[in-house]
Write an enzyme that holds these catalytic residues in place. Structure first.
Site, PDB file in Angstrom:
ATOM      1  N   GLU A   1      53.233  53.709  50.756  1.00  0.00           N
ATOM      2  CA  GLU A   1      52.017  52.903  50.779  1.00  0.00           C
ATOM      3  C   GLU A   1      51.680  52.406  49.372  1.00  0.00           C
ATOM      4  OE1 GLU A   1      48.964  54.361  53.999  1.00  0.00           O
ATOM      5  OE2 GLU A   1      49.743  56.108  52.900  1.00  0.00           O
TER       6      GLU A   1
ATOM      7  N   LYS B   1      42.025  49.672  57.732  1.00  0.00           N
ATOM      8  CA  LYS B   1      43.442  49.744  57.390  1.00  0.00           C
ATOM      9  C   LYS B   1      44.201  49.517  58.699  1.00  0.00           C
ATOM     10  CE  LYS B   1      46.284  52.994  54.748  1.00  0.00           C
ATOM     11  NZ  LYS B   1      46.253  54.321  54.103  1.00  0.00           N
TER      12      LYS B   1
ATOM     13  N   VAL C   1      41.174  55.840  51.464  1.00  0.00           N
ATOM     14  CA  VAL C   1      40.365  54.658  51.791  1.00  0.00           C
ATOM     15  C   VAL C   1      38.909  54.947  51.451  1.00  0.00           C
ATOM     16  CG1 VAL C   1      39.678  53.098  53.649  1.00  0.00           C
ATOM     17  CG2 VAL C   1      42.009  53.941  53.555  1.00  0.00           C
ATOM     18  N   GLU C   2      38.515  56.203  51.521  1.00  0.00           N
ATOM     19  CA  GLU C   2      37.166  56.593  51.132  1.00  0.00           C
ATOM     20  C   GLU C   2      36.869  56.183  49.685  1.00  0.00           C
ATOM     21  OE1 GLU C   2      39.361  58.329  52.842  1.00  0.00           O
ATOM     22  OE2 GLU C   2      38.410  59.843  54.123  1.00  0.00           O
TER      23      GLU C   2
ATOM     24  N   TYR D   1      27.890  34.538  47.042  1.00  0.00           N
ATOM     25  CA  TYR D   1      28.924  35.081  47.924  1.00  0.00           C
ATOM     26  C   TYR D   1      30.285  35.123  47.241  1.00  0.00           C
ATOM     27  CZ  TYR D   1      25.458  33.496  51.392  1.00  0.00           C
ATOM     28  OH  TYR D   1      24.315  33.251  52.100  1.00  0.00           O
TER      29      TYR D   1
END
Length: 120
Positions: free
Chosen positions: A21, A99, A72-73, A53
């Site tokens: 990954e 993900k 991912v946290e 934005y």
């Protein structure tokens, strides 16, 4: 309170606990909700009193694409921290990181983390 949404932002990142990954990377999809008082911006029709934005998008892009994390946290936490530190009008940020192609056997749309952080 008022909310600003950026939904379905897509990035390519190198986050995960498996070495492939971190080497091969994969797509990440981010939804961002920012709570702020938008009345002054609306009343004066003044972007300086709101959140641009494009600037928020670039902040999220930087967090996802210029870092490598195991979790991912941590991606979500980094995004929230950057948003709260960059945009003083934002008092709360909710970040949902998806993900869609983790190296997990099975059938699913995505795995994801949602966090909400606010100013102390």
């Amino acid at each position: 309170m008022d909310k600003i949404y950026l939904k379905g932002m897509e990035f390519y990142g190198y986050h995960g606990v498996f070495s492939e990954e971190n080497t091969l990377g994969q797509p990440f999809i981010v939804d961002l909700t920012m709570k702020a008082n938008l009345k002054p911006a609306a009343k004066d029709d003044d972007l300086e009193k709101s959140v641009n934005y494009a600037d928020a998008y670039q902040a999220v892009k930087k967090a996802v694409e210029e870092n490598t994390f195991d979790l991912v946290e941590t991606v979500a936490e980094t995004i929230a921290e950057i948003i709260l530190n960059t945009f003083s009008i934002v008092y709360e940020a909710t970040v949902f990181v998806k993900k869609p192609t983790p190296p997990i056997a099975g059938h699913y749309e995505y795995v994801g983390i949602e966090i909400t952080r606010s100013r102390s």
